[in-house]
Each structure stands twice: as structure tokens, then as C-alpha cells.
Design a protein around this motif. Structure first.
Motif, short mmCIF file in Angstrom:
data_model
loop_
_atom_site.label_atom_id
_atom_site.label_comp_id
_atom_site.label_asym_id
_atom_site.label_seq_id
_atom_site.Cartn_x
_atom_site.Cartn_y
_atom_site.Cartn_z
N ASN B 350 0.80 -1.22 0.00
CA ASN B 350 0.00 0.00 0.00
C ASN B 350 0.83 1.27 0.00
O ASN B 350 0.29 2.36 -0.03
CB ASN B 350 -0.93 0.01 1.23
N THR B 369 0.03 2.17 -6.55
CA THR B 369 -0.36 3.39 -5.83
C THR B 369 0.12 4.63 -6.56
O THR B 369 -0.63 5.61 -6.69
CB THR B 369 0.24 3.37 -4.41
N ILE B 372 -2.02 5.20 -9.69
CA ILE B 372 -3.34 5.79 -9.43
C ILE B 372 -3.20 7.25 -9.01
O ILE B 372 -3.85 8.14 -9.57
CB ILE B 372 -4.08 4.99 -8.33
N ALA B 388 -12.42 3.46 -10.36
CA ALA B 388 -12.90 2.47 -9.40
C ALA B 388 -12.29 1.11 -9.71
O ALA B 388 -11.84 0.40 -8.80
CB ALA B 388 -14.42 2.40 -9.46
N ALA B 391 -8.75 1.11 -8.61
CA ALA B 391 -8.65 1.02 -7.15
C ALA B 391 -8.85 -0.42 -6.70
O ALA B 391 -8.11 -0.92 -5.86
CB ALA B 391 -9.68 1.93 -6.49
N SER B 394 -6.01 -2.75 -7.25
CA SER B 394 -4.94 -2.60 -6.27
C SER B 394 -5.36 -3.05 -4.88
O SER B 394 -4.54 -3.41 -4.06
CB SER B 394 -4.44 -1.15 -6.24
N ILE B 395 -6.67 -3.02 -4.61
CA ILE B 395 -7.13 -3.37 -3.26
C ILE B 395 -7.34 -4.88 -3.11
O ILE B 395 -7.22 -5.43 -2.02
CB ILE B 395 -8.44 -2.62 -2.94
N PRO B 398 -4.53 -7.26 -1.12
CA PRO B 398 -4.47 -7.08 0.34
C PRO B 398 -5.78 -7.41 1.03
O PRO B 398 -5.78 -7.94 2.14
CB PRO B 398 -4.12 -5.59 0.52
N LEU B 399 -6.90 -7.14 0.36
CA LEU B 399 -8.19 -7.44 0.99
C LEU B 399 -8.37 -8.95 1.15
O LEU B 399 -8.81 -9.42 2.21
CB LEU B 399 -9.31 -6.86 0.12
#
Lengths: 324, 419
Positions: B350, B369, B372, B388, B391, B394-395, B398-399
Motif C-alpha cells: 500500500n 499506488t 493511481i 474504481a 482502485a 490494487s485493493i 491485500p483485501l
């Protein structure tokens, strides 16, 4: 594809190198320098025991020293020089900063952040920890509130930029305003209060952290104290504020300080949300304005951040030493 | 007792509701962006994501083919079908200006007339007005135009008119000969349009795939190497006796909070001097250095809590420190190793700051990161579907990691904070 191969190589070299280092250095110590087979067997074993911790510690101490201790000195030293780094100007960079409006705004906002973010995150975390404690679906709720922790600051900023968007067909805040017949506003441009809209992103991300730790602390409270207060006729609010909170005070302080430190490091949110415009600059993002442009001023800002951290850092070290 | 019981249940309901409210507040922003990442970009502009499951009114500008113009009396007429030029089944409205593309509804006619108006100062001027009327009833005119000027009756001169049926059959009438195809505006209810289009766009055309690989390349070595270095140091700090140990522990605690910002300029200068420069090697080294305090601190805290008996009896049996560490302490410390690994993984994945400073600033080395924050937010500023999707690309990792290993994450947090 080359970075991947480079990455795999680094893992192999890095991991292999570390293992080789630890193994080889111990072997050399035990077999060559202080062999346990000669006449001074006892003395050699003792000596080896004295040296070994440093073998174990060396890579960590070296990396920590290089990347975290040296920069404290190095940054300060660099901040005494001008932009090109050739001319010694004493505290010139600091004088310049303190005379500059942007710097004062950044310092002011930074204190706003330090005051608001840890307080709000700890408050919400504590409330949620207490409320979810007795719920059947409490763990699910906690898991969902904890989730923003995994999201990057950039991702979180994007998520909230979407919420704050000016267009009432995109931003939910302006959609609500629109349905009440109010004209849309850009919350990131309202003087002073825009800081709070940006800070709330950080609160949103850190509440989960506070909640997890405080919820564990709340569970650690001896049942008897709560039961006794129920028998004495305390209402739920009294139990929470008078019985439970005082017992987890030290944990609350730890959570509070941890979030404070984190808050002081974060430049991503301001950078992504406003780029420091509309008087939302904070020190870390202010520093990035000078990064790559004027190293003297950039290091001066960094050192100011260090000075703000210093008192709490000393307090932290004292606390750790007391426990050790 | 009844009273107390009654109070209890009321309080329980309040608790349920307030937790629900908080969860919704916490979840809504993410859900909104997530929903939007699957929506068609035109639809995102038209309605909020909270209306995503419903059909969207979308306006289209259509230029029909100029075929079969006929003359009826003093008017030129073009008739035909607009079908296929808009999405959705039924026409909800139509118009002749982009200003008001949904002026008339099927069954009505939209027309433009020239009229004379009397202005406030009494002067007579001519202007054009657009009116809507039921086709069967014929035109009727308002008393004043948009500016509030009185329209003088019986001065209306026909200019053009349009009617469109629900099925998309249109009839365009014009006072002049139709030599160019007219612009017709149609508003149709489009069904909700969900799909992976945004993800496809971002991954294929926007170099996001490259950024994803770069992020992965930065993250994995930067997670693995500090663990190894820190584990040995943590063992020494936890189970070996030597002078100055408590000072070192305190030093690590102090370094935990040293602001990263201090290291940027001196370390970048150093990297440049020793030839590392801005490169992946540089960022791996930087992340290793920055991650070590937390790693040493977490692992030491955990290792100190391991049972003394096991370690001492192993030593009595003749195991060296190296053996005790690799055979006993390291396997037992797995939970702590896992929790630090997650922290470091999340942190490096992140991170924006370290990547901006220690990686080259060309677009081939951008991590997600940076991509973006520095590229997409500028070049794709209003294109929320793409943003969106980016995002969530990239999320996602980790999610997933977060939900899969939440147990270790929580354990690590507790080891670090509750004493």
C-alpha cells in the motif's frame, strides 16, 4: 518481465545470503576462532557465547543504523545546507520555513490532525468494541469495520473522493443535499472544515485498529468488577465509563499514541485528495513539495516532524525500559 | 425486575441498531466504489451507484439516414426508424435540442416556431420558441416565451417539428427542404449495464498490469528479507544474555516511531553514491530497513513469551544457540512471523511514499499506488468507472490477504500493543 526475475533473484540471494551468513558466521566462531576442542575449552565456549549475540544482531543493527539512525543525523546535517548542498547556511532553511505561510498552515493542520484523528479513531473504536461485545453478529461487524485497514491510503482516498464528489449523481453527500433541495458543494474546498473531511478518511481507516485492541482489553477486564457494579445498581453507561474505561486506560493510551505516530507519517491522503491545495497541507505532504527540488528544505521539514515526535518517543522508550 | 428486563431489551435494540448504522457508514463508501467499478461509464454519469439496479435514463444523439424525404403541402417530411441507435427497449422522450433532449414523450410532438414577441419596453422582436403538444390535438402556444416576453398571438410561423413513437418510429417535418440529416435526441430507459468492461480497459490499455507486477515485485522480497534478519535479532534480544541488551530493546522501541521522512533524502543520496540509485534493489533495501523495528519488536515480544523450560532443556542436551533458534524457536514463533509478514506485506503493497522516492519515476517502474495517484487521478479524473476498477485491482490482493489471515493480523496487533 525483468523486474520479476530480478525479484526472484533478490529473494534467493537475500534469503540465501542471510542464511549463509548466520550459518557460516556461527560455524567460523565455533570451529575456527574459539574451537571447543582445545585445552581452553571452557574459556572458548564462554567467549563464543559472548560474541554470538552480536553475530545474530549484526545484520539488524546494521540495517537499522543505516536506514533509521544515520538519517536522523544525516537529515539534520543536510538541512543546514542550501539547495545544491554546497553552501553551509546554518539554520537558514528553518528561518525560511518559519517565515513562510504555507509552512505555518501545515504545522497548524498537523496539530489539528494529531488532536482529531487519534481522538476520533480511539473514541469510535472504543464505542464499537463495547457495542459489538455482546452481539451475536459482533465478529462480523468488527471484521467489516476492521477492513479499511487493508486498503491503501491511495485507495481509501479514491473511495472517499467518490463519496465527496461534487456531482449529485456520483457523490452520495451531494446526492443527500440535492434531495433536500440544497445546491451541491465541494466539501474539499470549504475553508478549515475541509481538513476534517480529509481527516475522517484516516479515522475511517484507523478505527478498526483501535477497536480490535480495545475489544481485547475490554474482554480482559475481570468479570467480578462488572458484576459487583451491577449489584450496586450501576446503569450500563456508568458501568462503561466508570468501571470499564478506567481499567483499560493504559491500553487506550497505547492505541492513542500509536495512531498519533502513524498520523504524523501519512502524506498519501492529503496528496491524493487535494494535493495540499485549499489550505489542507500537513507537514509530510508539505515536505514532498520540496523533495527532489530542494533537499535542504525537505530535510528541514523532516527534522521538524522529528522534533514533534521526539517527546512522545522518549516517553515510549522510558515506558519500554520500565517493563524490561 | 420487570422494569429492568424491559430496559435491557430496549437497550439491546438500540445497540443492534447503532452497530448496524456504524457498519453501514463504514461500508458504504467501499461498496459504492465497488459497484461503480462494474457499471458502464455513461450510466455512472447519469445516476448514482445507489440506483445501479434500476434502469437508467440515457440520452442519445441520433442522425438518421437521409432517405425518402417527401413533400407534404408546404412542409418537407422525413420518416424512418431510430431503432438500434439507442440502447433499451422503449423511447421515453425525445427532443430537437441538446439542451432538452427529453422534451417530448411518445404521442407528443416537439416543434419550433418563429414568433413575434413584445418586450418589456414595448418593442416588437421576433424569436423562436420550442413547444410540446399532443400530436392529435395540434399545436397550442403559450402566452409568453422563456424570458417572460408576451407572445403576440397569430404571428407563429412553423419552422420544424418532430414526433417519435415508443418503438422509435420518427417523423421530422421541416419548413425548408431537408438537405442534411437532422439531429434527433432520444432518451431511452437503458437496463442496468454491469460488466467487466472497466477492468478490461484498465488492465489492457492503461499499463495497470505492469504496475500490478511492479507492486508484486516490490512487495515479496521486501516482506521476506526483513523477517529473516529480524528473527535472528529478536532471538538474541529475547534469549541471549549480553551487556546492553535492554538498551538495544529500548532503542528498537524508539526507532519504531522515527518518521520515515527523515530517511528519504539522506538514503536516496547514499543510494545514488553507491550506485544503487532509484531502483528495485534500492526500494527493497529501504523497505527492509524501515520494516525492521516493527519486525524485531513484534518477534522479540513473542519469543520472550515462549516457555523457558523447552529452551533450557534443549541447551542442557547440548544444542547450540543456532540449533535452538532454527529447530525450536523459529517453528514455535510461526504465529508472530505470520503476523509480521502480513503487516509488512500490507505496508509495502500500500506504500506510496517510499515508492515515489526510491523507485525511478518513469512509467515502467510505477507501482499501482503511484500509478493511481500520479497518473490516473489526473488523466482519468472524472472517469469514475476506470478509477474504481483501478482502485479495486490494487485493493483486491491485500483485501483477500486480510480476510484470509485476519486471525494472525489481530494476534500481531495485540502482541504489539497490549502488554
Amino acid at each position: 518481465m525483468s523486474p520479476i526475475i530480478q525479484g526472484i533473484l533478490t529473494i534467493i540471494i537475500g534469503v540465501g545470503g542471510c542464511i549463509t551468513y548466520f550459518y557460516a558466521s556461527n560455524w567460523v566462531l565455533d570451529h575456527l576462532i574459539f574451537p571447543a576442542r582445545t585445552d581452553d575449552r571452557g574459556r572458548n565456549i564462554n567467549r563464543a557465547t559472548m560474541v554470538r549475540p552480536w553475530l545474530f544482531l549484526f545484520p539488524a543493527i546494521f540495517a537499522l543504523g543505516l536506514y533509521l539512525v544515520y538519517p536522523v543525523v544525516g537529515s539534520f546535517y543536510r538541512s543546514l545546507f542550501n539547495r545544491s548542498g554546497e553552501e553551509f547556511i546554518g539554520l537558514g532553511n528553518y528561518y525560511y520555513l518559519f517565515a513562510e505561510d504555507g509552512f505555518r498552515v501545515a504545522v497548524f493542520n498537523n496539530f489539528l490532525w494529531i488532536l482529531f484523528v487519534p481522538a476520533a479513531a480511539t473514541f469510535f473504536g472504543l464505542i464499537i468494541a463495547e457495542l459489538t461485545d455482546k452481539l451475536s453478529w459482533g465478529n462480523l461487524a468488527k471484521s467489516l469495520i476492521f477492513m479499511p485497514m487493508a486498503i491503501s491510503f491511495v485507495g481509501a482516498s479514491l473511495i472517499w473522493k467518490f463519496v465527496y464528489a461534487n456531482d449529485p449523481d456520483i457523490g452520495i453527500i451531494n446526492a443527500v443535499r440535492d434531495s433536500m433541495g440544497l445546491s451541491p458543494i465541494d466539501v474539499l474546498q470549504i475553508p478549515f472544515w475541509n481538513n476534517f473531511f480529509i481527516m475522517f478518511i484516516m479515522v475511517w481507516m484507523q478505527t478498526g485498529f483501535a477497536m480490535v485492541i480495545l475489544s481485547a482489553a475490554l474482554r480482559g477486564i475481570p468479570e467480578e468488577t462488572v458484576e459487583a457494579s451491577i449489584l450496586d445498581g450501576a446503569n450500563p453507561f456508568q458501568i462503561f465509563f466508570r468501571i470499564k474505561v478506567p481499567q483499560i486506560r493504559s491500553t487506550i493510551i497505547v492505541v492513542w499514541t500509536t495512531i498519533t505516530f502513524l498520523t504524523l507519517k501519512i502524506f498519501d491522503i492529503v496528496y491524493t485528495m487535494t494535493g495540499g491545495n485549499f489550505d489542507t497541507e500537513i507537514l509530510p505532504s508539505y515536505m514532498m513539495d520540496y523533495m527532489f527540488r530542494d533537499d535542504g528544505r525537505a530535510t528541514a521539514v523532516a527534522f521538524v516532524i522529528m522534533l514533534i515526535v521526539l517527546p512522545v518517543m522518549i516517553w515510549n522508550i522510558r515506558q519500554a525500559q520500565r517493563e524490561a | 425486575m420487570d422494569n429492568i428486563a424491559g430496559k435491557r431489551s430496549a437497550l439491546t435494540i438500540v445497540t443492534h441498531l447503532s452497530v448496524l448504522l456504524l457498519v453501514i457508514i463504514w461500508l458504504v463508501p467501499t461498496v459504492g466504489l465497488f459497484v461503480s467499478s462494474f457499471r458502464d461509464r455513461e450510466q455512472i454519469q447519469e445516476t448514482g451507484w445507489w440506483l445501479a439496479p434500476f434502469p437508467v435514463e440515457q440520452a442519445y444523439r441520433v442522425t438518421p439516414e437521409l432517405e425518402g424525404v417527401t413533400r407534404e403541402g408546404d412542409r418537407w417530411v422525413l420518416e424512418g426508424s431510430l431503432e438500434g441507435a439507442y440502447q433499451g427497449s422503449a423511447v421515453a422522450g425525445f427532443g430537437i435540442t441538446s439542451r432538452d433532449p427529453g422534451m417530448g414523450e411518445p404521442g407528443e410532438t416537439v416543434a419550433r416556431y418563429s414568433v413575434d414577441v413584445e418586450e418589456e419596453d414595448g418593442e416588437i422582436d421576433d424569436t423562436r420558441i420550442e413547444i410540446t403538444y399532443p400530436t392529435e390535438e395540434g399545436p397550442s402556444f403559450p402566452e409568453s416565451d422563456e424570458d417572460g416576453n408576451r407572445i403576440i398571438p397569430d404571428t407563429e410561423v412553423f419552422d420544424r417539428s418532430l414526433s417519435v413513437t415508443e418503438e422509435g418510429q420518427f417523423r421530422w417535418e421541416d419548413a425548408d427542404e431537408i438537405t442534411r440529416a437532422p439531429s434527433i435526441y432520444v432518451v431511452a430507459m437503458s437496463p442496468p449495464d454491469f460488466g467487466l468492461g472497466n477492468y478490461r480497459t484498465i488492465l489492457s490499455s492503461d499499463n495497470m498490469d505492469r504496475a500490478f507486477i511492479n507492486t508484486l515485485t516490490v512487495t515479496i522480497p521486501a516482506t521476506v528479507i526483513p523477517i529473516l534478519i529480524a528473527a535472528f535479532a529478536a532471538y538474541a534480544l529475547a534469549w541471549m544474555d549480553f551487556p546492553g541488551r535492554s538498551w538495544l530493546v529500548a532503542g528498537v522501541v524508539g526507532l519504531l516511531v522515527v518518521p520515515l521522512q527523515l530517511a528519504l533524502v539522506p538514503m536516496l543520496t547514499l543510494h545514488n553514491q553507491i550506485g544503487v540509485g532509484q531502483s528495485f534493489l534500492g526500494i527493497w533495501m529501504a523497505h527492509t530497513g524501515f520494516g525492521l523495528p516493527l519486525a524485531v519488536y513484534l518477534l522479540r515480544n513473542y519469543m520472550v513469551g515462549l516457555p523457558r523450560d523447552i529452551i533450557e532443556s534443549a541447551k542442557v542436551d547440548g544444542a547450540t544457540d543456532f540449533q535452538v533458534f532454527t529447530k525450536i524457536v523459529l517453528p514455535l514463533s510461526f504465529p508472530a512471523l505470520a503476523s509480521f509478514a502480513i503487516f509488512q506485506f500490507l505496508w509495502t503493497w500500500n506504500d506510496l511514499l517510499v515508492a515515489k522516492v526510491f523507485l525511478p519515476s518513469n512509467s515502467e517502474s510505477w507501482v499501482m499506488t503511484v500509478k493511481i495517484a500520479d497518473d490516473l487521478l489526473g488523466s482519468r479524473g472524472g472517469d469514475w468507472g476506470i478509477l474504481a476498477a483501478a482502485a479495486f485491482v490494487s485493493i483486491a490482493v491485500p483485501l483477500g490477504m486480510f480476510f484470509a489471515m485476519q486471525k494472525y493480523l489481530v494476534r500481531g496487533l495485540l502482541a504489539g500493543s497490549v502488554k
